[in-house]
Design a protein around this motif. Structure first.
Motif, PDB file in Angstrom:
ATOM      1  N   ASP A 251      24.074  81.389 -74.381  1.00 31.27           N
ATOM      2  CA  ASP A 251      23.281  81.210 -75.604  1.00 31.27           C
ATOM      3  C   ASP A 251      23.642  82.361 -76.535  1.00 31.27           C
ATOM      4  O   ASP A 251      23.148  83.481 -76.391  1.00 31.27           O
ATOM      5  CB  ASP A 251      21.791  81.210 -75.285  1.00 31.27           C
ATOM      6  CG  ASP A 251      20.933  80.903 -76.514  1.00 31.27           C
ATOM      7  OD1 ASP A 251      21.496  80.763 -77.624  1.00 31.27           O
ATOM      8  OD2 ASP A 251      19.703  80.805 -76.361  1.00 31.27           O
ATOM      9  N   ALA A 252      24.554  82.096 -77.497  1.00 36.43           N
ATOM     10  CA  ALA A 252      24.962  83.122 -78.450  1.00 36.43           C
ATOM     11  C   ALA A 252      23.903  83.260 -79.534  1.00 36.43           C
ATOM     12  O   ALA A 252      23.293  82.280 -79.959  1.00 36.43           O
ATOM     13  CB  ALA A 252      26.315  82.763 -79.068  1.00 36.43           C
ATOM     14  N   ILE A 253      23.686  84.463 -79.992  1.00 31.48           N
ATOM     15  CA  ILE A 253      22.695  84.724 -81.030  1.00 31.48           C
ATOM     16  C   ILE A 253      23.133  84.050 -82.329  1.00 31.48           C
ATOM     17  O   ILE A 253      24.277  84.171 -82.772  1.00 31.48           O
ATOM     18  CB  ILE A 253      22.521  86.238 -81.261  1.00 31.48           C
ATOM     19  CG1 ILE A 253      22.152  86.924 -79.949  1.00 31.48           C
ATOM     20  CG2 ILE A 253      21.460  86.493 -82.327  1.00 31.48           C
ATOM     21  CD1 ILE A 253      20.892  86.409 -79.309  1.00 31.48           C
ATOM     22  N   GLY A 254      22.189  83.318 -82.975  1.00 35.89           N
ATOM     23  CA  GLY A 254      22.483  82.662 -84.241  1.00 35.89           C
ATOM     24  C   GLY A 254      22.631  81.168 -84.079  1.00 35.89           C
ATOM     25  O   GLY A 254      22.357  80.592 -83.024  1.00 35.89           O
ATOM     26  N   HIS A 255      23.076  80.526 -85.169  1.00 40.27           N
ATOM     27  CA  HIS A 255      23.266  79.081 -85.189  1.00 40.27           C
ATOM     28  C   HIS A 255      24.587  78.761 -85.894  1.00 40.27           C
ATOM     29  O   HIS A 255      25.176  79.596 -86.565  1.00 40.27           O
ATOM     30  CB  HIS A 255      22.112  78.388 -85.924  1.00 40.27           C
ATOM     31  CG  HIS A 255      20.764  78.670 -85.325  1.00 40.27           C
ATOM     32  ND1 HIS A 255      20.365  78.174 -84.120  1.00 40.27           N
ATOM     33  CD2 HIS A 255      19.733  79.425 -85.792  1.00 40.27           C
ATOM     34  CE1 HIS A 255      19.140  78.590 -83.853  1.00 40.27           C
ATOM     35  NE2 HIS A 255      18.734  79.354 -84.850  1.00 40.27           N
ATOM     36  N   GLY A 256      25.014  77.521 -85.762  1.00 37.86           N
ATOM     37  CA  GLY A 256      26.168  77.052 -86.500  1.00 37.86           C
ATOM     38  C   GLY A 256      27.489  77.481 -85.905  1.00 37.86           C
ATOM     39  O   GLY A 256      27.587  77.915 -84.753  1.00 37.86           O
ATOM     40  N   ILE A 257      28.537  77.363 -86.750  1.00 33.80           N
ATOM     41  CA  ILE A 257      29.903  77.575 -86.287  1.00 33.80           C
ATOM     42  C   ILE A 257      30.140  78.998 -85.790  1.00 33.80           C
ATOM     43  O   ILE A 257      30.852  79.219 -84.806  1.00 33.80           O
ATOM     44  CB  ILE A 257      30.900  77.243 -87.417  1.00 33.80           C
ATOM     45  CG1 ILE A 257      30.772  75.775 -87.831  1.00 33.80           C
ATOM     46  CG2 ILE A 257      32.325  77.540 -86.978  1.00 33.80           C
ATOM     47  CD1 ILE A 257      31.099  74.811 -86.714  1.00 33.80           C
ATOM     48  N   THR A 258      29.537  79.989 -86.448  1.00 27.47           N
ATOM     49  CA  THR A 258      29.746  81.380 -86.040  1.00 27.47           C
ATOM     50  C   THR A 258      29.264  81.610 -84.618  1.00 27.47           C
ATOM     51  O   THR A 258      29.954  82.232 -83.791  1.00 27.47           O
ATOM     52  CB  THR A 258      29.012  82.338 -86.991  1.00 27.47           C
ATOM     53  OG1 THR A 258      29.510  82.152 -88.321  1.00 27.47           O
ATOM     54  CG2 THR A 258      29.235  83.788 -86.580  1.00 27.47           C
ATOM     55  N   SER A 259      28.066  81.104 -84.304  1.00 27.61           N
ATOM     56  CA  SER A 259      27.551  81.275 -82.946  1.00 27.61           C
ATOM     57  C   SER A 259      28.361  80.451 -81.945  1.00 27.61           C
ATOM     58  O   SER A 259      28.516  80.849 -80.781  1.00 27.61           O
ATOM     59  CB  SER A 259      26.079  80.884 -82.885  1.00 27.61           C
ATOM     60  OG  SER A 259      25.890  79.538 -83.276  1.00 27.61           O
ATOM     61  N   THR A 260      28.904  79.312 -82.396  1.00 30.33           N
ATOM     62  CA  THR A 260      29.763  78.524 -81.512  1.00 30.33           C
ATOM     63  C   THR A 260      31.000  79.319 -81.126  1.00 30.33           C
ATOM     64  O   THR A 260      31.425  79.314 -79.955  1.00 30.33           O
ATOM     65  CB  THR A 260      30.184  77.215 -82.200  1.00 30.33           C
ATOM     66  OG1 THR A 260      29.022  76.490 -82.592  1.00 30.33           O
ATOM     67  CG2 THR A 260      31.023  76.351 -81.273  1.00 30.33           C
TER      68      THR A 260
END
Length: 428
Positions: A251-260
């Motif tokens: 579970d990377a911090i944040g949302h969207g493409i950057t966290s992906t």
């Protein structure tokens, strides 16, 4: 200027109309002038008090000729204010209370383009003879008719203009509606294409289905927003050379493409370390060591699980991630707690490796916090998740992740990416 003292409204209207006609004012201006002066003088004349009317021609600052009429009321206090802005023809009030109208006079030859009175006007002061009075009355009636015709013509013109504007507005609205429909259709096409592209990207990020004898695997993933179907929740599974199944949940911090991108970086690093044979207890800390020089902003929680499908030996390492939940065949469930710090956290690494045994038909759930924190109460969320897994444990494995998400996300107060991964050990 000409000065006249008037004692009745009839005399005032006749005099004003005579002055206006003598200066060839258009009928509509004449009517407005008569109505305005009558309205200002009505109160005084109604109480039997005479008013004084002054009239004359003046030249304005721009050289234009003006007709000026000034109405003095009896016993008017200095500085008294009259609501001249609401009169049919606006006026100004002088400090001594005199109300003044200034009207531009028509250019020579311009009068007569519309209806006009041409029957002549008797003297402004009414005669005492019945014949003269009758003549005055007929003249005033004729002028009133002319003014009425001018007012009706203006009203008709305004009505025609109003109808034309309504028609143009209807056509404009129709065009705007058609354009709006086209834009909606285009927007829907773009959303559909965008969704297909992102779903294809999401599918590309998923690891290939893993078929291992003695195991059943199923996954449910839901993004925080439909506009960005990729996020920071990601999983990876593969078989090690000794036949052990390795599963990583990130579970990377944040949302969207950057966290992906962050989640992909972490899962690839973990896979590399695992395939190189590094012990499970060291992989969380080694992953942070590898990634830190390349990106100081990488932050992610992760849970690592390894299962021997033959013996049922289960090992877990944790980096700040919610604990795994193991449902047993007797209907009970246990959270498998392992402490640790995630990637990008101070002192990253798993404090220990938890080892237990999965019996045949046991169900292991690995998930992200979007599943338990949807109501902003993780403790209550964990209790609800435990109850839901016990309730659905006997259902087909491929249905369980979706059923858990449906139960836990029925009332969402905190929107987040959600991942639920279920592994069931079957009899060999």
């Amino acid at each position: 200027m000409t000065r006249e003292t008037l004692r009745t409204l009839t005399a005032l209207r006749h005099t004003v109309r005579s002055i206006a006609l003598g200066h060839r004012l258009p009928a509509d201006d004449r009517a407005r002038l008569v109505l305005s002066l009558s309205e200002v003088a009505a109160a005084a004349l109604g109480r039997g008090r005479p008013v004084t009317l002054l009239s004359g021609r003046e030249t304005g600052e721009d050289g234009a000729h003006l007709l000026t009429l000034a109405l003095r009321l009896p016993h008017q206090s200095t500085g008294a204010q009259i609501a001249t802005d609401r009169l049919p023809l606006r006026a100004r009030t002088q400090p001594d209370g005199t109300v003044v109208w200034n009207l531009p006079l028509p250019a020579p030859g311009s009068y007569g383009q519309g209806p006009s009175f041409t029957g002549g006007l008797p003297a402004s002061r009414p005669s005492a003879t019945p014949a003269a009075a009758a003549q005055h009355g007929e003249t005033d009636v004729a002028l009133l008719e002319e003014e009425l015709r001018a007012a009706l013509a203006r009203a008709d013109a305004l009505a025609d203009e109003h109808q034309r504007l309504k028609h143009e507005l209807a056509e404009t609205n129709s065009g705007v509606l058609a354009l709006y429909v086209q834009l909606e259709e285009r927007d829907e096409q773009l959303r559909t294409a965008h969704g297909r592209t992102l779903r294809a990207l999401e599918d590309a990020l998923r690891p290939r289905p893993l078929h291992v004898q003695g195991l059943e695997l199923a996954v449910h993933y839901a993004p925080a927003s439909d506009d960005a179907p990729t996020g920071g929740d990601l999983y990876d599974w593969f078989t090690l050379p000794d036949g052990t199944v390795h599963i990583t949940v990130v579970d990377a911090i944040g949302h969207g493409i950057t966290s992906t991108r962050t989640a992909l970086t972490v899962t690839h690093a973990v896979r590399t370390l695992a395939l190189e044979g590094h012990p499970l207890e060291s992989i969380v800390a080694r992953t942070d060591t590898i990634l830190a020089p390349f990106d100081q902003n990488v932050m992610a929680t992760l849970l690592l699980a390894r299962l021997d499908p033959v013996e049922g030996k289960l090992s877990l390492a944790n980096g700040s991630h919610p604990p795994a939940l193991l449902a047993h065949g007797d209907g009970s469930a246990t959270y498998l707690e392992v402490r640790g710090r995630g990637i990008g956290f101070p002192l990253p690494g798993s404090d220990r490796v938890l080892t237990t045994t999965m019996e045949p038909d046991d169900v292991l759930l690995l998930y992200t916090d979007g599943l338990t924190e949807s109501r902003r109460d993780p403790i209550a969320g964990e209790a609800r998740l435990k109850e839901a897994l016990c309730r659905h444990r006997a259902r087909p494995t491929e249905l369980i992740p979706g059923l858990l998400a449906e139960d836990l996300l029925s009332d969402v107060l905190h929107q987040d990416d959600t991942l639920a991964l279920v592994m069931r050990r079957t009899a060999n």
